[in-house]
Design a protein around this motif. Sequence first.
Motif, PDB file in Angstrom:
ATOM      1  N   ASP A  16       0.879  -1.174   0.000  1.00 51.25           N
ATOM      2  CA  ASP A  16       0.000   0.000   0.000  1.00 51.25           C
ATOM      3  C   ASP A  16       0.919   1.228   0.000  1.00 51.25           C
ATOM      4  N   GLU A  33      -6.941   2.036   5.923  1.00 50.63           N
ATOM      5  CA  GLU A  33      -5.489   2.252   6.028  1.00 50.63           C
ATOM      6  C   GLU A  33      -5.067   2.706   7.434  1.00 50.63           C
ATOM      7  N   GLU A  55       0.921   4.327   0.921  1.00 51.75           N
ATOM      8  CA  GLU A  55       1.120   5.128   2.133  1.00 51.75           C
ATOM      9  C   GLU A  55       1.991   4.369   3.137  1.00 51.75           C
TER      10      GLU A  55
HETATM   11 MG    MG Z   1      -3.199   3.320  -0.212  1.00 52.47          MG
END
Ligand code: MG
Length: 399
Positions: free
Chosen positions: A157, A228, A159
Motif C-alpha cells: 500500500d 489504512e 502510504e
Molecule cells: Mg493506499
Amino acid sequence: MNLSPPAGSRRRIVVLGSTGSIGTSCLKVIDALPERLQAWGLSAHSRWEELLQQVEHYRPRYVSVTDPQAARAFARHPLPVETRLLDGDDAIGAMVSDPEVDVVLTAIVGAAGLTGTWLALQAGKTVALANKETLVMAGPLVMELAQKKNARILPVDSEHSAIFQAMQAGQPREIHRIVLTASGGPFRGKKREDLANITPDQALQHPTWSMGRKITIDSATMMNKALEIIEARWLFNLRPEQIQVILHPESVVHSFVEFTDGSVLAQLSPPDMCLPIQYALTYPERVDGPAKRLQWDELRSLNFQQPDLETFPALRLGYEVARRGGTCGAVLNAANEAAVSAFLEGELSFLDIPRVCREVLDHHHYSEWPTLSELNAQDRWSRQEVLRWITAKAHSRIR
Ligand code: MG
Ligand code: NDP
C-alpha cells in the motif's frame, strides 16, 4: 558498483491475484527486472483467459484458478510443460509454501485475501502485502503469526510503503506520529447533499490512481483511508492517536513520519504502484525500475487540507475500529465489502455505504480477543446483516 545479484539467485515470486491492478503492475516490475525477479506462481479468480496469457508469457512453476467455473474453462487448455496446475482447497497453500518461494505478493481483493496471506506467513515467507483487508480483519493475529514464524511483512500500500521507508531514518520508539495522505477521491470538496445521487460510474472515476473497482469505491467514500488507519495501527504497532490523515490532491507525497524531535520525513513519487511493489520485492535494495519518475519542472505545487469528517463519515469508523480492535475490523471490513458490491449493483445508495457499516458495527456481538474462526463467522454475519438492512429499507420504501 555492480548491485546485481549473482546468477541463479533471482527471487521467486508468487503473485496471488495476478490478473488484478496490483497483480499486473507486479508482473510489469518482474518484466523490468528479469535478472532479479522470477514469477514462480500465479493465481486468479475469474479472469482465466488473462491468466492463460500470463502463464504462456511467464511460464511459472505453479498456477491456480479459484473460481470453479473459470477453473473448469482454464483446465481445458494446455499449459507449458514446466507449469503445474494446482486445484482444490489447498491449491494456494501448496503454492505459497513451496520451499523454493522467496516472496508472496498478496494482491487478492477483500477478505478472500486473508487465507493466502495467512498460509504464506505460516510457511515463514516474506509477504509483500497489498491486501490491506488482511490486517483490517485480523491485524493482531496476523502480526503475531508473522512474529512467531519469523516471517516479514513488507507493505505495498503506497502510504504504508512510504511510512516504512521514512521510518528507517529513526527507531520505532522515536516516532511521534504518522500522517497518511489521501487524494480525497473524485468527490473531494463536495458536501453530503452533493453525494445523494452518485452513480457507480461517477464513483469509479478516480482523479489520480487507476485501481480495481472495490478500492476505487473505497477511495470515493474515504473508507479506503479508514482501512489504512487500521492497517497502519497493526502493521507499525502505533496507537490510533498517533495516526493522522491529511488530504493531498496531487498524490505525490505518499505519507509522512514525524519523529519525537519534530523532524518530518516523507516519501515522494508520482502515483504509480510499480514503485512500492518493486521496493517490497527487491527490499532492502533500490534499483532502477519501471516506475514513473517525478518531473520536477512540471511540479507546480503540493497542496494539503484537513479531511471533511461530516461528508466522509467512514473516516470516523476507521478511528473507532482502530481504537476498539477485537472483532470490529472483521465486521467493518465485511460490511463495507457487501455494501460496495450492493452499490455497484445499484441496490444501495452511495451515502448508505458508511451508514450501513455503522449500523452493522453497532449491532455486532463484540469480542476483544477473537480467534480466526470467530472472525470468519463475524465476517459472514456482517454480510448477511447488510443484505437484511437493504431488504428492510426496500420494504419500508414500498409501504
Ligand atoms: Mg493506499
Ligand atoms: P483488482 O480487483 O484489480 O484485482 C483483484 C485480484 O484478486 C484479481 O486478480 C482477482 O481475480 C482476484 N480475486 C478476486 N476475488 C477473488 C477471490 N474470491 N478469491 C481469489 N482471488 C480473487 O484489485 P486491486 O489490484 O486493485 O487490489 C488488490 C488488493 O490490493 C486490494 O486489497 C486493495 O485494497 C489493495 N491495494 C490496491 C491498490 C491499487 O492501486 N489497485 C493500492 C493499494 C492497495 P480475477 O480478476 O481473475 O477475478
